[in-house]
Scaffold this active site. Structure first.
Site, mmCIF file in Angstrom:
data_model
loop_
_atom_site.group_PDB
_atom_site.id
_atom_site.type_symbol
_atom_site.label_atom_id
_atom_site.label_comp_id
_atom_site.label_asym_id
_atom_site.label_seq_id
_atom_site.Cartn_x
_atom_site.Cartn_y
_atom_site.Cartn_z
ATOM 1 N N ASP A 10 0.872 -1.177 0.000
ATOM 2 C CA ASP A 10 0.000 0.000 0.000
ATOM 3 C C ASP A 10 0.908 1.225 0.000
ATOM 4 O OD1 ASP A 10 -2.336 1.622 0.277
ATOM 5 O OD2 ASP A 10 -1.982 1.768 2.427
ATOM 6 N N SER A 11 0.311 2.380 -0.199
ATOM 7 C CA SER A 11 1.093 3.620 -0.151
ATOM 8 C C SER A 11 1.551 3.938 1.268
ATOM 9 C CB SER A 11 0.254 4.776 -0.687
ATOM 10 O OG SER A 11 -0.936 4.886 0.072
ATOM 11 N N CYS A 73 -4.124 -1.032 -2.161
ATOM 12 C CA CYS A 73 -4.248 0.425 -2.284
ATOM 13 C C CYS A 73 -5.276 0.683 -3.387
ATOM 14 C CB CYS A 73 -2.894 1.025 -2.673
ATOM 15 S SG CYS A 73 -2.953 2.789 -3.014
ATOM 16 N N GLU A 151 -3.074 9.553 9.017
ATOM 17 C CA GLU A 151 -1.621 9.484 9.234
ATOM 18 C C GLU A 151 -1.250 10.180 10.553
ATOM 19 O OE1 GLU A 151 0.656 8.020 7.050
ATOM 20 O OE2 GLU A 151 -0.828 7.449 5.557
ATOM 21 N N CYS A 183 -10.786 3.509 0.050
ATOM 22 C CA CYS A 183 -9.426 3.932 0.377
ATOM 23 C C CYS A 183 -9.014 3.167 1.624
ATOM 24 C CB CYS A 183 -9.403 5.438 0.655
ATOM 25 S SG CYS A 183 -7.815 6.017 1.283
ATOM 26 N N HIS A 185 -7.154 3.865 3.959
ATOM 27 C CA HIS A 185 -7.027 4.633 5.201
ATOM 28 C C HIS A 185 -8.369 4.817 5.910
ATOM 29 C CE1 HIS A 185 -3.015 5.455 3.866
ATOM 30 N NE2 HIS A 185 -2.778 6.325 4.824
#
Ligand code: DGL
Length: 263
Positions: A10-11, A73, A151, A183, A185
């Protein structure tokens, strides 16, 4: 039986939710995860850059000879999954978009589906295409600020709630009964999103479906590892404080893993 690991990338930290589900469903598999935390976010980058980063991520995982790679991702899945499949013909890939779409179509009753994701994912139109091909009404919205909030580790506070309210207000007007978290996240913000959309909206986060798909492919190809508990290796291109925070938020204390910075 096959000792080679499952590769997952993933990123950043988002794909760890996929790692968690794969550990639940396939506890004996070895796993190598790569989170490109030094270059996150991908969702604001151009298609060309996303393809390049995705290729780098796959090349990193190939060093560990994975028997399958999960593209955890949504931005890469939307923009570069076809590219990766063409470029790395011998690798089996599982992406995160199709399982989310399949699940949403299964659970919706009124065929009104909301999709939220990064600007890259939403502007690629991939979700909209796959859903509308199946006669669904799709209401899509990019929520770029969700990524830095996660994040930062603000999984549930006033600010994350307020931002979710603003982003989701338009989609809510359409009486959706299903919302895809497009997504990796966003599952961290599930409680906040749940408060904003209400109890009656089914929230789809694809980690479980992705893990099931992975298991099916391994079984079909006779690649399942059955032995002792698998080993978990977590690599990140940068390890900021939020990496450890995300791991302890998601992972049970019993899960043993090795955390390494890959430079
Ligand atoms: N992992 C990305 C995704 O699922 C979100 C974070 C980013 O923008 O890189 O689309």
């Amino acid at each position: 039986m096959n000792e080679n690991p499952i590769g997952i990338f993933d990123s950043g930290i988002g794909g760890l939710s996929v790692v968690k589900e794969i550990i639940n469903i396939l506890p004996e598999e070895n796993i190598v995860y790569f989170g490109d935390t030094a270059r996150v976010p991908y969702g604001t980058k151009s298609k060309e850059t996303i393809k390049k980063y995705a290729e780098d991520d796959v090349n990193f995982l190939l060093k560990y000879k994975p028997k399958l790679i999960v593209i955890a991702c949504h931005t890469v899945s939307s923009y570069a999954s076809d590219y990766l499949r063409k470029k790395f013909k011998n690798i089996k890939f599982v992406d995160v978009v199709k399982p989310s779409v399949e699940k949403a179509i299964k659970v919706t009753k009124n065929k009104k589906i909301g999709v939220i994701g990064t600007t890259g994912t939403i502007s690629s139109g991939r979700y909209q295409l796959l859903l509308s091909k199946n006669n669904m009404n799709v209401y899509a919205k990019d929520c770029p600020i969700f990524v830095p909030i996660v994040e930062e580790g603000w999984f549930e506070n006033e600010i994350s709630y307020k931002i979710a309210e603003i982003y989701l207000s338009e989609i809510k007007k359409h009486n959706i009964d299903t919302l895809i978290l497009g997504c990796t996240h966003y599952p961290y913000l599930k409680n906040v999103i749940r408060k904003v959309v209400g109890e009656n909206v089914e929230i789809i986060e694809p980690s479980y479906e992705v893990a099931v798909k992975t298991k099916n492919i391994l079984e079909k190809n006779n690649l399942i590892r059955k032995n002792d508990k698998g080993k978990i290796y977590l690599y990140f291109s940068d390890i900021g404080p939020y990496v450890k925070k995300a791991i302890s938020f998601l992972f049970d204390k019993k899960i043993k893993y090795k955390l390494t910075k890959n430079v």
